[in-house]
Enzyme design. Structure first.
Site, PDB file in Angstrom:
ATOM      1  N   ASP A  11       0.887  -1.162   0.000  1.00  0.00           N
ATOM      2  CA  ASP A  11       0.000   0.000   0.000  1.00  0.00           C
ATOM      3  C   ASP A  11       0.928   1.216   0.000  1.00  0.00           C
ATOM      4  O   ASP A  11       1.481   1.583   1.032  1.00  0.00           O
ATOM      5  CB  ASP A  11      -0.882  -0.051   1.259  1.00  0.00           C
ATOM      6  N   LYS A  78       2.942  11.479  -3.801  1.00  0.00           N
ATOM      7  CA  LYS A  78       1.985  10.700  -4.596  1.00  0.00           C
ATOM      8  C   LYS A  78       0.973  11.613  -5.292  1.00  0.00           C
ATOM      9  O   LYS A  78       0.412  11.266  -6.320  1.00  0.00           O
ATOM     10  CB  LYS A  78       1.273   9.732  -3.649  1.00  0.00           C
ATOM     11  N   GLU A 179      -6.899   0.733  -4.594  1.00  0.00           N
ATOM     12  CA  GLU A 179      -6.896   0.577  -3.140  1.00  0.00           C
ATOM     13  C   GLU A 179      -8.225   0.032  -2.597  1.00  0.00           C
ATOM     14  O   GLU A 179      -8.214  -0.902  -1.776  1.00  0.00           O
ATOM     15  CB  GLU A 179      -6.566   1.915  -2.482  1.00  0.00           C
ATOM     16  N   ASP A 201     -12.821   5.064   2.053  1.00  0.00           N
ATOM     17  CA  ASP A 201     -11.386   5.092   2.395  1.00  0.00           C
ATOM     18  C   ASP A 201     -10.912   6.531   2.545  1.00  0.00           C
ATOM     19  O   ASP A 201     -10.753   7.248   1.559  1.00  0.00           O
ATOM     20  CB  ASP A 201     -10.587   4.364   1.305  1.00  0.00           C
TER      21      ASP A 201
END
Ligand code: ADP
Ligand code: MG
Length: 540
Positions: A11, A78, A179, A201
């Site tokens: 992850d 990211k 994800e 999430d």
């Protein structure tokens, strides 16, 4: 006997990264030497080293340097991966990040530190290398295979560069998966969880929600929605802002004026936020929070859960609005949802958990740590792909579970005259999917048909990501409108996107895979839609 393949799930988070693997048949998040199961996705460059890698600090050792050396400490990179320097999101990041974001090769984003200029993929590779080091303590030697996760709303370029980062880190990247899909796999694994699952999430830097249908070990993503610029970081900023306002009223010093002071306050605010998960109120105390004309000023204040709820309300509300949209895209209402799964550290904020519970009118599942679900799912996926045996209480894991049925995260289409786009495959359509379009020559003697293939969601070609050109050559020279070409756009069950043209005049077939405007790679993942990059094709 041959050694079992070594495969892990990573992850690669905006804020934190984790790595998981099957240990003794059981999916396990792999701890580092100090027992920690998450690693900050932070890279710091303390020296102007010519041997660049040796001097780089990554993870827990790099994080405090956000305060001490912010211009040489890279976090949330990211948010930049796979973006061009001209991307409006990059402009936002440049204003927000203390480190220097510069233009790199091919108009890409790069990061300038005292140790030199790095591509974002190189920075991500450093985090991945750190995760590899954590994994190595548990899985031994040999080439390391990995499934790496990305937010559901990542486009092709973002996925491609994540894959490149994995390769720079020396990993054999098995697959790039979403994800929320990984989280669904982690939660749905025990086989007793068939149904339609909403995955909410909320991480440090991104919010994603997905609706996943799980039947007999097959996972089908029905829809996704999200925001790559919404996360727990925003709550930290809001809480720190509230404290800074109060401090300015009391001491006439604005902590926002100094990057170091502000970073210290952000750290303290984040810590207070986390503490408020378990108690009603907590203290924020910063010795020498600021230096004013009269000397050093300390900061000491109490923050309560209700303070946190006040500042976080708008942020949480936005996540709920996105959740509503995600459901709408799947033509569902909260009533249709069998289970709600909370993923990401921010779901530990009481207001967040209660907002999700209220929206869905049901108690979310929490039997897997929200910080670990994505890595565990990726680890499971890696094991399923490589045949690593997994112990199972009730039903045994079938390799079929690895065949995730997914949706296109963005529409695929082509540029048309006037800067517009004609969409062929719409975002959120379930793969496998196929569409045909017919074209006729529009010039006398036209010998070629050229299509500019795009991916995106904007009606304007300039705002979409160019996947590449597809050119049909050798058409019979004829009067305009006489030669017809039928083009099929297809994403198969494995997610391979291929574009095939049939010259209806000659019967000639011309098929090709897309050339992505990124370093060459065999396979790029889009959702689970894989796009095989062409070899020797036209440069885009
Ligand atoms: P990402 O997936 O973006 O890397 P994570 O899932 O690791 O993010 O979540 C990180 C976020 O979770 C951070 O904003 C962090 O402050 C927050 N967080 C972690 N633990 C808690 C907690 N106990 N209470 C509130 N927020 C938390
Ligand atoms: Mg995450």
């Amino acid at each position: 006997m041959t050694r079992a393949p070594i495969a892990v799930g990573i992850d690669l988070g905006t804020t934190n990264s984790s790595v998981a693997a099957i240990v003794g048949g059981v999916p396990t998040v792999l701890p580092d030497a100090k027992g920690r199961t998450t690693t900050p996705s932070v890279v710091s460059f303390p020296a102007t080293a010519s041997t660049r890698e040796e001097a780089v600090l990554v993870g827990h050792v790099a994080r405090p340097r956000l305060i001490d050396d912010p211009t040489n400490t890279v976090y949330s990179s990211k948010r930049l991966i796979g973006r061009s320097f001209a991307d409006p999101a990059v402009r936002v990041a440049r204003a927000a990040m203390p480190y220097a974001i510069v233009e790199g090769v091919n108009g890409q984003v790069a990061i300038q530190t005292r140790a030199g200029i790095y591509s974002v993929a190189e920075i991500s590779a450093m985090v991945l290398r750190e995760m590899t080091a954590v994994a190595r303590r548990h899985v031994g030697t040999g080439p390391l295979k990995a499934v790496i996760t990305v937010p559901a709303n990542f486009n092709d370029a973002q996925r491609e560069f994540t894959r490149v980062a994995g390769r720079i880190a020396g990993l054999e990247v098995l697959r790039i998966i979403n994800e929320p899909t990984a989280a669904a796999l982690a939660f749905g694994f025990d086989g007793s969880r068939d149904g339609i699952v909403a995955i909410y999430d909320f991480g440090g830097g991104t919010f994603d929600m997905s609706v996943v249908e799980i039947r007999d070990g097959v996972y089908r993503v029905l829809s996704t929605a999200g925001d790559p610029f919404l996360g727990g970081d925003d709550i930290d900023v809001a809480l720190a802002g509230m404290v800074a306002d109060k401090f300015r009223r009391e001491s006439r010093v604005d902590l926002r004026r100094s990057q170091t002071e502000w970073q210290r306050l952000l750290f303290a605010a984040e810590q207070a936020k986390c503490e408020l998960a378990d108690r009603e109120q907590t203290e924020i105390a910063l010795k020498e929070a600021a230096f004013a004309e009269g000397g050093a000023v300390d900061l000491h204040t109490t923050v309560t859960r209700s303070d946190l709820a006040t500042v976080a309300y708008g942020i949480v509300d936005r996540s709920i609005e996105l959740t509503r949209r995600g459901l709408q895209a799947a033509r569902l209402t909260p009533k249709n949802i069998t289970e709600v799964v909370l993923v990401g550290g921010t779901t530990r904020v009481p207001l967040v958990a209660s907002a999700a519970r209220d929206f869905f009118a049901r108690e979310p599942l929490r039997d897997i740590d929200p910080m670990h679900a994505v890595a565990l799912g990726a680890g499971l996926h890696a094991a399923l792909l490589t045949g690593i045996p997994i112990k199972k209480d009730q039903k045994s894991a079938s390799p079929g579970a690895a065949l995730l049925v997914d949706v296109l995260p963005h529409s695929i289409g082509m540029a048309i005259a006037g800067g517009g786009v004609e969409w062929v495959l719409r975002s959120n359509s379930v793969v496998p999917t196929e569409e045909k379009r017919r074209f006729v020559t529009h010039r006398h003697g036209q010998e070629n048909l050229r299509l500019v293939l795009l991916q995106g969601d904007s009606p304007r070609a300039a705002e979409c990501t160019k996947l590449g050109d597809f050119t049909v050559t050798g058409l019979r020279p004829a009067p305009a409108g006489e030669v017809q070409i039928e083009v099929t756009f297809e994403v198969d069950a494995n997610g391979i996107l291929s574009v095939t043209a049939i010259d209806l005049d000659s019967g000639r077939v011309c098929s090709r895979r897309l050339k992505i405007s990124a370093p060459s790679d065999d396979v790029v993942t889009a959702g689970t839609a894989r796009i095989t990059s062409g070899r020797g094709g036209q440069a885009s």
